[in-house]
Write an enzyme that holds these catalytic residues in place. Structure first.
Site, short mmCIF file in Angstrom:
data_model
loop_
_atom_site.label_atom_id
_atom_site.label_comp_id
_atom_site.label_asym_id
_atom_site.label_seq_id
_atom_site.Cartn_x
_atom_site.Cartn_y
_atom_site.Cartn_z
N GLU A 34 3.91 1.41 2.36
CA GLU A 34 5.02 0.46 2.18
C GLU A 34 5.97 0.86 1.06
O GLU A 34 7.08 0.32 0.96
CB GLU A 34 4.46 -0.94 1.88
CG GLU A 34 3.80 -1.60 3.06
CD GLU A 34 2.50 -0.90 3.46
OE1 GLU A 34 2.32 -0.64 4.66
OE2 GLU A 34 1.68 -0.61 2.57
N GLY A 42 0.86 -1.17 0.00
CA GLY A 42 0.00 0.00 0.00
C GLY A 42 0.89 1.22 0.00
O GLY A 42 2.13 1.11 -0.09
N SER A 43 0.29 2.39 0.13
CA SER A 43 1.09 3.62 0.07
C SER A 43 2.14 3.68 1.16
O SER A 43 3.26 4.15 0.95
CB SER A 43 0.16 4.83 0.16
OG SER A 43 -0.66 4.75 1.32
N HIS A 47 0.32 -4.12 3.91
CA HIS A 47 -0.18 -2.79 4.21
C HIS A 47 -0.54 -2.73 5.70
O HIS A 47 -0.64 -3.75 6.36
CB HIS A 47 -1.39 -2.50 3.33
CG HIS A 47 -1.74 -1.05 3.22
ND1 HIS A 47 -0.83 -0.04 3.45
CD2 HIS A 47 -2.91 -0.42 2.91
CE1 HIS A 47 -1.41 1.12 3.29
NE2 HIS A 47 -2.68 0.92 2.95
N GLU A 51 -3.76 -10.16 0.60
CA GLU A 51 -2.80 -10.40 1.68
C GLU A 51 -2.86 -11.82 2.24
O GLU A 51 -1.84 -12.36 2.68
CB GLU A 51 -3.03 -9.39 2.81
CG GLU A 51 -2.69 -7.95 2.45
CD GLU A 51 -3.81 -7.20 1.75
OE1 GLU A 51 -3.65 -5.99 1.51
OE2 GLU A 51 -4.85 -7.83 1.41
N HIS A 54 -10.80 -31.65 17.92
CA HIS A 54 -11.66 -30.84 17.07
C HIS A 54 -13.11 -31.10 17.45
O HIS A 54 -13.71 -30.32 18.19
CB HIS A 54 -11.41 -31.15 15.59
CG HIS A 54 -12.19 -30.29 14.65
ND1 HIS A 54 -12.26 -30.52 13.30
CD2 HIS A 54 -12.96 -29.18 14.86
CE1 HIS A 54 -13.01 -29.61 12.71
NE2 HIS A 54 -13.45 -28.79 13.64
N GLY A 103 -6.57 -25.05 10.09
CA GLY A 103 -7.83 -25.25 9.37
C GLY A 103 -8.33 -23.99 8.68
O GLY A 103 -9.44 -23.98 8.15
#
Length: 532
Positions: free
Chosen positions: A28, A25-26, A70, A47, A281, A405
């Site tokens: 970075e 993003g800006s 970002h 991402e 689980h 998972g």
């Protein structure tokens, strides 16, 4: 003047961080300016895909990887993928841009308020430097935090005006710095465990995914064969710690109290290596183990040892402990020639009917067609039981699975594993429901010409949820079907050649062609609905 950016780029090169997975993003862009030409930047369109690719890459190489996201919004998009990286102890150093330092308090657009708290509890450590001059040291700390002790992701937020500031002279001390750790087991603990195993009537080993992650496969197999023990894989594995066709292999433990109790009720001593005790689980309550069964637990993760609800836990290196146990048992019993291993034969699978495969038939084709050292990245929950039944996995690094998972791992992780292992065949086996969480990974595979074979198992529904609906007695609730997705068109739109297979022969031909290709290939297979 040496800027913080230049100092950090030199640090990356010195530490071997030669691949960056990112979606900028800006905030970075100042970090990416003048990135050294020998540092490879791999772009993901979301991402979650970025972290998934980095996760697969780091697991395959065994080395830390730098991820650039970002600020708050981009990091938020990556959180689902971070759940997998946290559970698999993947050493990711995640960096994110922050607004200009002087403006953060007023909460301008794209500020990351309380940045170190954002990724908790999915990162081992997180920070934001209080001054620009502390950026290189904090990044180095994040690297060592990610790789020391039990590994895992870390997170550093950096205000974007820091990169052009002058670095501190003492940063020269960072590059030769080392952190040395030892996880040697205490001799008395080795003798305690060896004595119990040697005296057991029917010992069992429960091997966790960390065995494969730390390359302790060979020595744990030697230990198992020396003991003649039953060998189980701990519930919900994300790596392959033991060959699944070995005659001592008993299967993957069901992730419930009742399932584990039933599987181990005939064993009097159980040694768990490299796994939690236990990661359940489905809720099926029972006594943890049968009366009189002793449980021993060896882990490199102190927190895993602390939260185990029963047994005796030892915090020590897995490979070192297994090797020490082999020596101790040989001394007790005398060295005996190894018995020949008679590998079991996988069960036959049903032939496709009207172009619809039983998942076992797909896996049979893969087993017979793909090379023996193929690495499989699997994300098809409803077919995973069939995968373990029909495949023949013998080599370390043959199996990767989303450790927590969290869906969206399969497609990007397959790209990351292949980038890490360009000379090893990689096949991604992904369900149609799971594929949509990380579908943009196809674009990255195409752009970087990553020769991975994606096999999409399409049954038009969330198969695992249908199984759970039956188990929980909820009936046919809404939101369980995902019909009408054209994966061939989706793949071609991202630049990936795509084909459908309706017979075993067609599938075998397509797999061979995909493995020989110089870029990615997607194969869609219609499958029956099965249960995990």
């Amino acid at each position: 003047m040496t800027t913080i950016r230049a100092r950090t780029h030199r640090w990356m090169q010195a530490r071997g961080l030669d691949t960056v997975f990112g979606n900028p993003g800006s905030n970075e862009l100042p970090f990416l300016r003048d990135l050294p030409p020998d540092v490879r930047y791999v772009l993901g369109l979301h991402e979650g895909v970025v972290v998934g690719m980095a996760d697969g890459y780091a697991q395959a190489t065994g080395r830390p990887v730098l991820v650039n996201l970002h600020s708050a919004s981009g990091t938020g998009n990556a959180m689902g993928a971070l759940t997998n990286a946290a559970s698999s102890h993947t050493p990711l150093v995640v960096t994110a841009g922050q607004q200009v330092r002087a403006t953060i308090g007023a909460e301008p657009m794209l500020a990351n308020v309380a940045a170190p708290d954002l990724t908790s509890p999915l990162t081992k450590w997180a920070g934001e430097p209080l001054s620009a001059q502390d950026v290189p040291r904090m990044l180095d700390q994040a690297l060592w935090e990610a790789t020391t002790g039990s590994r895992g992701p870390t997170y550093v937020s950096v205000p974007y005006d820091d990169w052009d500031r002058e670095s501190a002279g003492n940063d020269d001390y960072l590059l030769p710095r080392r952190v040395v750790q030892g996880l040697c087991p205490a001799p008395e603990h080795v003798q305690e465990i060896a004595g119990l195993l040697a005296g057991a009537h029917r010992p069992a080993l429960v091997l966790g995914s960390e065995v494969d992650a730390v390359a302790a496969n060979a020595v744990t197999r030697e230990l198992a064969e020396l003991l003649g023990a039953d060998v189980w894989v701990a519930p919900s594995p994300y790596r392959l710690p033991f060959p699944n066709r070995h005659p001592q292999f008993r299967g993957v433990l069901t992730p419930s109290e009742r399932g584990v109790h039933t599987a181990l009720e005939d064993n009097d001593v159980v040694l768990v290596l490299g796994a939690p005790v236990f990661r359940y689980h489905q809720y099926e309550p029972a006594r943890y183990l049968a009366e009189g069964t002793q449980l021993l637990h060896v882990t490199e993760d102190p927190e895993e040892a602390a939260r185990a609800p029963f047994g005796t836990s030892f915090v020590a290196g897995l490979a070192l402990t297994a090797a020490a146990l082999v020596v101790a048992l040989q001394e007790r019993r005398g060295v005996r020639p190894a018995a020949p291993v008679d590998w079991t034969v996988p069960p036959p699978a049903r032939e496709p009917v009207d172009g619809v495969f039983h998942p076992g038939a797909v896996f049979e084709v893969l087993r017979e067609t793909a090379p023996a050292d193929t690495a499989y990245v699997v994300e098809s929950t409803s077919t995973n039981g069939d995968f373990w039944r029909h495949m023949d996995l013998r080599e370390p690094g043959s199996y990767f699975w989303p450790a927590s998972g969290g869906l969206g791992f399969g497609l990007p992780a397959a790209v990351g594993v292949k980038l890490a292992w360009p000379d090893r065949p990689v096949v991604g086996v992904v369900g149609d429901g799971s594929a949509n969480y990380g579908i943009t990974a196809l674009w990255s595979a195409a752009q970087y010409r990553v020769p991975v074979v994606f096999v999409i198992l399409n049954n038009g529904t969330y198969g695992a949820l249908r199984w759970f609906a039956g188990m929980l007695g909820t009936g046919d609730v809404p939101g369980l079907d995902v019909p009408g997705i054209d994966f061939l068109s989706l793949a071609r739109g991202y630049g990936v050649p795509a084909h459908a297979a309706s017979t075993a022969g067609e599938l075998a031909d397509l797999v061979r062609q995909g493995l020989a290709a110089e870029g990615p290939t997607l194969i869609e297979v219609r499958t029956e609905l099965t249960t995990p």
